[in-house]
Design an enzyme around this catalytic site. Structure first.
Site, PDB file in Angstrom:
ATOM      1  CG  ASP A 217      -1.289   2.115   6.963  1.00 26.39           C
ATOM      2  OD1 ASP A 217      -1.399   3.246   7.465  1.00 26.39           O
ATOM      3  OD2 ASP A 217      -1.689   1.762   5.709  1.00 26.39           O
TER       4      ASP A 217
ATOM      5  N   GLY B  53      -5.196   3.263  -3.497  1.00 20.29           N
ATOM      6  CA  GLY B  53      -6.431   4.105  -3.829  1.00 20.29           C
ATOM      7  C   GLY B  53      -6.280   5.343  -4.410  1.00 20.29           C
TER       8      GLY B  53
ATOM      9  CG  ASP C 114      -1.719   1.231   1.566  1.00 22.75           C
ATOM     10  OD1 ASP C 114      -2.167   1.539   0.221  1.00 22.75           O
ATOM     11  OD2 ASP C 114      -1.923   1.740   2.542  1.00 22.75           O
TER      12      ASP C 114
ATOM     13  NE  ARG D  87       1.813  14.950  -3.790  1.00 23.85           N
ATOM     14  CZ  ARG D  87       0.660  14.431  -3.620  1.00 23.85           C
ATOM     15  NH1 ARG D  87       0.663  13.323  -2.607  1.00 23.85           N
ATOM     16  NH2 ARG D  87      -0.637  14.643  -3.920  1.00 23.85           N
TER      17      ARG D  87
ATOM     18  NE  ARG E 274      -9.309   7.231  -7.754  1.00 20.07           N
ATOM     19  CZ  ARG E 274      -9.674   8.106  -6.781  1.00 20.07           C
ATOM     20  NH1 ARG E 274      -8.722   8.556  -5.884  1.00 20.07           N
ATOM     21  NH2 ARG E 274     -10.914   7.986  -6.719  1.00 20.07           N
TER      22      ARG E 274
END
Length: 1223
Positions: free
Chosen positions: A885, A759, A424, A677, A859
């Site tokens: 987690d 996600g 993740d 970023r 996603r």
């Protein structure tokens, strides 16, 4: 509460232009009732008693992640134990021991089996009890629920029923899937954190229906009723279809009115909701999978060995029975001393039947070939190994006081055989914390701070140059971390030099200001108001105002500091607002139509509060990849302020707005290489007439009702966001957890593949990929995505064909690549993945993914995470490890061969479902590279040795039985055989499994390639297994025939007596004890006082037992040591001769291997033994550099690529005779 009320007065409808879900007006077309299959659920709001009878009897709200319950424990746990082939054999042997044909007593067969199985089942019960307690902790959480008397009171989550009205307060988790009725805000807005579901840290805005928004106090539910008809329970987190019937009017329900279990209420005092789905019907639990029963690959392979040994046992049992039948029929009539027993056990007239009975006897007699104590010894070893993992201080997180925890000990050795890690992102790789580090304004880059990735790569580059290439080592001028200059100076070049500035940090700047969360910017040129002296001060001012105005955050006064905290939809926005506050522009207040900023301008000492009118907000979506606000300043001028992805912004620039494009894009590339970023900032000045015309169309579209409403709004927003002027860019660091880049780099060097399943949006995942060095500049990215134009045609077949074509084209591109250093990264989103995981396409997808250096899936839903994990596990046939987690990671954690949960900020769901838990991702390095390597090698050597010693012991029984006419007679006393595995050889093998170390933990981390010994299964392949079996066969032959050759027909004692069976058996057994204990002593690489005690103590224990057993008036071994064997010199000489003869083949093999074909750890052991690691550091570094798997990810791959470029530049240098001017 007052603060919440003040915020509640704000109507957010003007802020969320694409998220306004209001009830239809009276003249609007009413929604249709849901009558299709899959939409049968009926919920009576505020009437839970109506759901207590079928067909509306829905499950309770309690959850369970345990493997067993009170009813299923015995059958399921027994099934788990008797899946082990050896246990099935010993169960059969225990049953047969109740018959007259058994050579042993029933107790001696049943008791060991009951002990072994009972102990293993007890361990399973204890581990499952812990899971039960954690489930209980969740089920007993409290939430305010409306009672029948009309009041609200707290009750456990497990008591909640469908139809209940619940009141959830700020920072509480939602106890079930709720229909959102109202909140503390007057317009029915609430903020939800869905980190547990999709891993995203940004807050989601939920909006209640206008018809239910007034229900915002306890008393308002006195007469409230309604009926919800909606979809049945399903795992889809992002969709919801249903209708609400109130007063005979239907209102459509959409995902924005659904609050999912395990999300958290944020920035909202309280909300009311009606329970729709409870317990295992909730969407998060629908995404969960049943707790699987996992077995390691070694244990499965061990079953195959048991099959082989059992087949061998049957073979020699058949030989024995045939021999006994022949003896019975043809020779027994001549044996006057052995008359027939009157039955069929040995009747010459029924020789075949006697042979069959003897087959049963032989099967039980030779049972020592299959060690029953193997399983219990492995269980003991694994439990102690798990304790060592728990006690490892190097995996203890001091910040949270959390140790590592092996929640199950069944999979310890699997840690050493992992091939692919599926991770993740949010909360696992990152800390959910953004820091503003750099920015580019008007073509000038500002910010001297360094990211974690830059520092780690710089350190690695320094080491690589210093250690890998001696040509460079003498020419390096290394400074403090983050300030590295490389200079290659040679006399032949005169004063020429090659200089590459990696990271430049001015001295004296560091730590001038106290650390502030979200802000790590250092540059005196624009700090403390100095920006006003810069050449483009007006543009810098506009840049700061864009950051202070272009957002949807809510300011909250911090009572402790008196300053402002910001609740933002994304962590980027929060970092921007903290940064711009430090620059002197503090966002302090927001009203329905205005935003207020306190500006501290250098020209005046006073702070001026300025009001900017908010005309429109065009919010950020994953498709738009940008956000804009239209504001009117105090001078009445109208501006559009925009921030977004650089690729999107650059396509929308006007010709006159590209003045700083080239310089800004250069800076953006540098920021991206540093793992930051980035967002581009632009603006546009609007004329009043232009804006009014656009706004009229926009408001008209916004208030319309129809299927094309969103499309019209999108087109209007797109039209407005044109002809922009680029002003600069921002760079924030999505703060990685401590040590993540180094950990990923070390795991990559160990030969592990790493996939990221998240996600989050694709842009966010890609940025983290750069930050973690899973992606790097120069890596070819393969983005598989659904074609938007094909989606518009609504053809599933065309979509699948397009995706398949993208995958096949990508596979072809990878195969045709000629550059050996080329690296590919596969990036795919959840919608595309849904097609790629279908049966007819998943094989192609897996082939492409395996050929890529890194894989990032964006996603993805929890179900998709589990499906991808299953695909990798089953498709590659190799060991997979999943780490996460949150509750959204439970599926993949349970699906993987090994599940690792991180006990972070997202709750304990992942930990509860995991096999191992750690507090930080960086501890995974030590868990695998150290403990995994040790546990695999210990268990592998332990099992091989177990089979060796039992074959060596068991075959002597067969030889003696054949030697005595297949009589079924054992040469050993029953107590000898009983204590062989239990006492005399058990502790040494346990010490081997617990304490053995081929190399130390520091060496494991310095030589990560050692991990591949487990991944390639070098210590438990068939060659090694059969080698140990052959060694056992050789040992058994030496022990039996040397003893028979020496003692047969020869005087044993000085008075001329020959040996009897008791003396012969005792001597042979002594030889076995010495042989197997000497063998394990030579097998061990790491000796402590514990090993010395247990190995040589086992030999001493044998003599002590023999002495005491002889004193106990034993009928078969009375004073056998002191009177029978000890006085005979031949006894001691035979023991010495046999022990030496048995160990010679192993010593010859290991000597030959170390001399001519050494393994990696052999070389390291010799270097450490001769202390060359301290005396010759350059050699040690050279060996370390060799002990890395060639990798294309991690910052070492970045360094290697930079080194290749640097060498290429050197090779292109002119010859030494070329004048300096030409260079």
């Amino acid at each position: 509460m007052a603060q919440a009320r003040n915020k509640g007065k704000l109507l957010r409808s003007t802020l969320y232009t694409f998220g306004c879900f209001r009830s239809p007006p009276d003249d609007a077309e009413a929604p249709q009732e849901l009558q299709d299959s899959g939409y049968s659920r009926i919920v009576y709001c505020n009437q839970p008693h109506l759901h207590q009878k079928k067909p509306l009897k829905y499950p309770l709200n309690d959850i369970s992640t345990t493997k067993y319950n009170v009813i299923t424990f015995l059958p399921k746990a027994a099934f788990e134990q008797f899946r082990r082939v050896a246990n099935v054999y010993f169960l059969l042997a225990a049953i047969l021991s109740l018959t007259p044909v058994t050579p042993f007593s029933a107790f001696s067969m049943i008791a060991p089996l009951a002990f072994v199985v009972g102990l293993s089942m007890t361990k399973e019960a204890v581990e499952d009890w812990r899971r039960f307690l954690q489930d209980r902790k969740v089920n007993m959480r409290k939430v305010s629920t409306r009672q029948e008397n009309g009041g609200f009171s707290y009750q456990p989550w497990e008591k909640i029923q469908v139809g209940d009205v619940v009141k959830v307060e700020k920072d509480q988790f939602f106890p079930a899937d709720l229909f959102f009725l109202s909140s503390s805000y007057e317009d029915g807005i609430c903020y939800v954190e869905t980190m547990n579901l999709d891993g995203e840290t940004n807050l989601k805005v939920k909006r209640a229906l206008e018809v239910t928004s007034p229900l915002n106090v306890d008393e308002s539910f006195k007469d409230f009723t309604g009926t919800i008809r909606c979809e049945d329970p399903n795992p889809n987190l992002y969709t919801f279809v249903g209708n609400l019937d109130i007063d005979h009017r239907l209102y459509p329900l959409e995902p924005s009115q659904i609050l999912l279990r395990d999300s958290k209420l944020r920035n909202t005092a309280y909300v009311y909701g009606v329970v729709i789905f409870t317990g295992h019907d909730s969407k998060v639990m629908q995404n969960a999978t049943t707790s699987p029963s996992k077995r390691s690959r070694i244990e499965k392979q061990m079953d195959k060995i048991i099959y082989i040994l059992f087949s061998f046992l049957l073979l020699i049992s058949i030989i024995s029975s045939v021999g006994f039948a022949v003896k019975t029929e043809y020779q027994m009539p001549d044996w006057w001393y052995l008359p027939p027993d009157g039955g069929s056990l040995y009747d010459p007239n029924k020789a075949s039947l006697s042979g069959f009975y003897h087959l049963v006897t032989a099967v039980i007699l030779y049972g020592y070939l299959i060690p029953i104590s193997l399983y219990i010894s492995i269980e003991i070893v694994k439990v102690i190994q798990a304790k060592f993992i728990n006690w490892d201080i190097q995996m203890f997180d001091e910040d949270t006081a959390t140790p590592a925890q092996a929640r199950t000990s069944n999979l310890n050795e699997e840690l050493g055989q992992v091939d692919t890690i599926l991770s993740d992102k949010t909360g696992t790789l990152t800390c959910n914390q953004m820091e503003f580090i750099k920015c580019s304004i008007a073509g000038t880059s500002y910010g001297m701070s360094t990211s974690d990735v830059e520092v780690a790569a710089a350190k690695q580059m320094e080491v690589n140059i210093d250690g890998k290439d001696p040509e460079f080592s003498s020419n390096i001028s290394s400074r403090r971390s983050g300030d590295i200059f490389w200079k290659n100076k040679r006399n032949c070049f005169g004063q020429s030099e090659i200089e590459m500035e990696s990271i430049r940090t001015p001295k004296g700047v560091k730590n001038q200001n106290p650390a502030m969360k979200g802000f790590n910017f250092e540059d005196s040129r624009i700090m403390n108001g100095n920006w006003s002296t810069e050449p483009d001060a007006d543009l810098i001012l506009l840049f700061f105002r864009i950051l202070a105005l272009c957002h949807t955050a809510i300011p909250e006064i911090n009572v402790e500091t008196g300053g402002f905290d910001y609740e933002a939809e994304s962590p980027d926005e929060g970092a921007f607002l903290v940064a711009v506050r430090e620059f002197g522009f503090e966002y302090c207040k927001r009203s329905q139509t205005s935003i207020f900023v306190r500006e501290r301008l250098p020209s005046s000492l006073e702070i001026v509060e300025r009001e900017f009118k908010i005309l429109n907000v065009l919010d950020f979506t994953s498709k738009r990849k940008r956000m804009s606000v239209i504001i009117r300043d105090e001078d009445g001028q109208i501006f559009l302020l925009c921030k977004g992805a650089d690729s999107i912004i650059c396509d929308r620039l006007s010709k006159s707005g590209r003045m700083f494009e080239e310089a800004t894009m250069k800076h953006l590339n540098e920021y991206g290489e540093s793992g930051l970023r980035t967002l581009a900032l632009a603006y546009k000045k609007l004329q009043e007439t232009e804006y009014n015309a656009w706004n009229e169309e926009f408001l008209k579209a916004k208030t319309s009702i129809g299927g094309d409403r969103e499309v019209i709004l999108k087109n209007l927003s797109d039209a407005m966001e044109r002809d922009l002027i680029l002003i600069g860019a921002t760079a924030v660091e999505d703060k990685l957890q401590k040590g993540v880049p180094q950990c990923i780099d070390k795991l990559a060097q160990a030969g592990l593949k790493i996939w990221v399943l998240t996600g989050d949006k694709m842009e966010t995942a890609i940025n983290i990929g750069y930050a973690c060095s899973l992606l790097r500049q120069g890596m070819k990215q393969i983005c598989i995505a659904v074609n938007v134009d094909i989606i518009a045609q609504d053809s599933q077949k065309l979509v699948k064909e397009d995706i398949l074509m993208q995958i096949t084209d990508a596979c072809e591109m990878v195969k045709l690549e000629k550059d050996p250093h080329a690296a590919f990264a596969l990036i795919i989103d959840g919608k595309t993945l849904a097609y790629a995981l279908e049966d007819d396409m998943k094989g192609y997808f897996l082939d492409l993914a395996v050929d890529c250096a890194s894989v990032i899936c964006c996603r993805v839903s929890p179900k998709q995470k589990a499906l991808v994990t299953r695909l990798v596990k089953e498709g590659t046939g190799k060991t997979t490890l999943a780490i996460g987690d949150g509750a959204n990671d439970v599926g993949m954690i349970q699906e993987a061969d090994i599940g690792v949960g991180i006990s972070g900020v997202e709750g304990m769901q992942a930990v509860m479902a995991s096999d191992f838990s750690i507090a930080q991702f960086r501890f995974l390095e030590r868990l695998l590279v150290v403990h995994g390597h040790w546990c695999y090698k210990r268990i592998a050597q332990m099992i091989c040795y177990f089979f060796y010693k039992n074959i060596a012991f068991g075959l002597t029984l067969f030889y003696f039985e054949a030697f005595t006419g297949f009589s079924g007679q054992s040469v050993y006393d029953d107590w000898y055989m009983l204590l062989f595995n239990v006492l005399l050889t058990s502790l040494p093998v346990i010490s081997l499994g617990v304490l053995e170390q081929d190399v130390s933990s520091e060496v494991c981390l310095q030589f990560p390639a050692l991990y591949q010994q487990g991944a390639k299964n070098l210590f438990f392949d068939w060659f090694r297994i059969l080698g140990w079996m052959a060694n056992g066969l050789y040992t058994s032959l030496v022990i039996f025939f040397v003893n028979i050759g020496i003692f047969h027909d020869q005087a044993f004692r000085s008075d001329g007596q020959t040996t009897d069976m008791a003396a012969m058996g005792t001597t042979m057994f002594t030889c076995i004890i010495w042989a197997v204990n000497c063998q394990i002593a030579f097998t061990m690489s790491h000796f402590t006082w514990i090993q010395h005690i247990v190995v040589w103590g086992s030999v001493v224990t044998w003599y002590i037992f023999l002495y005491l057993y002889g004193l106990m008036l034993s009928p078969h071994a009375f004073r056998v040591l002191e009177e029978a064997v000890a006085p005979a010199p031949l006894y001691w000489l035979t023991t010495l001769l046999v022990a030496v003869a048995c160990i010679i083949p192993y010593l010859a093999h290991i000597s030959f291997q170390r001399a001519f074909n050494p393994m990696d750890h052999h070389i390291i052991q010799e270097i450490k033994y001769y202390k060359q690691d301290k005396e010759d550091r350059s050699m040690w570094r050279r060996e370390r550099s060799k002990a890395k798997q060639e990798t294309k990810i991690g910052f070492s791959a970045r360094v290697d690529e930079t080194m290749r470029q640097l060498r290429g530049r050197l090779q292109k240098k002119p010859s030494w005779s070329t004048p300096r001017s030409s260079m």
